[in-house]
Design a protein around this motif. Structure first.
Motif, PDB file in Angstrom:
ATOM      1  N   UNK A  39      45.194  88.865  48.215  1.00  0.00           N
ATOM      2  CA  UNK A  39      46.466  89.163  48.845  1.00  0.00           C
ATOM      3  C   UNK A  39      47.566  88.594  47.953  1.00  0.00           C
ATOM      4  N   UNK A  40      48.800  88.535  48.425  1.00  0.00           N
ATOM      5  CA  UNK A  40      49.877  88.020  47.579  1.00  0.00           C
ATOM      6  C   UNK A  40      49.681  86.553  47.240  1.00  0.00           C
ATOM      7  N   UNK A  41      49.440  85.747  48.256  1.00  0.00           N
ATOM      8  CA  UNK A  41      49.354  84.315  48.027  1.00  0.00           C
ATOM      9  C   UNK A  41      47.954  83.757  48.255  1.00  0.00           C
ATOM     10  N   UNK A  42      47.001  84.586  48.646  1.00  0.00           N
ATOM     11  CA  UNK A  42      45.672  84.085  49.006  1.00  0.00           C
ATOM     12  C   UNK A  42      44.589  84.898  48.328  1.00  0.00           C
ATOM     13  N   UNK A  43      43.452  84.272  48.243  1.00  0.00           N
ATOM     14  CA  UNK A  43      42.220  84.974  47.851  1.00  0.00           C
ATOM     15  C   UNK A  43      41.197  84.720  48.941  1.00  0.00           C
TER      16      UNK A  43
END
Length: 142
Positions: free
Chosen positions: A131-135
């Motif tokens: 995602x944008x800020x997460x894996x």
């Protein structure tokens, strides 16, 4: 014959040719398994099936006898005992049991406190969803 009768007869013969072309004869024998089709409106009232995505067919029922040329008497489950058991052939579909689609029950041992232990058989696949800020790691387990 008057001209009107001749025209009516030709029109009827044309209509008969159309209906005969598209009609299929459906006949069930005693002991056959059939699916009963219900409409959503009737499903809410009679068959306790609600919502837009409710199933169109009720579980397989056994044909007890042929009542008339196009109607059959079915052996309905006990929860539907208040419903009349004779249905038109247009509401029935033949139920064909596919042995490849039968799902066997897994052997799960449940303890006295109603807990069970998950046992992994094999890890099939691993993926990482970004995602944008997460894996987010995903693991597919058999």
């Amino acid at each position: 014959m008057p001209l009107i009768r001749v025209k009516l007869k030709t029109k009827a013969s044309r209509q008969k040719s159309y209906t005969d072309f598209y009609r299929r004869e459906v006949v069930f024998q005693e002991g056959d398994m059939v699916l009963l089709e219900v409409s959503p409106v009737k499903g809410v009232i009679w068959f306790r099936m609600r919502g837009k995505l409710a199933t169109r067919y009720i579980r397989p029922c056994k044909v007890l006898q042929r009542v008339e040329y196009v109607s059959y008497k079915l052996a309905l489950p006990l929860e539907m005992e208040r419903i009349h058991s004779v249905f038109h052939v247009s509401m029935l579909r033949k139920h064909v049991l596919d042995p490849n689609k039968v799902i066997s029950k897994p052997n799960i041992e449940i303890s006295e406190d109603l807990f069970y232990v998950n046992q992994l058989v094999q890890i099939v696949d691993t993926q990482i969803r970004k995602l944008r800020n997460k894996e987010i790691p995903k693991v597919k387990v058999l």
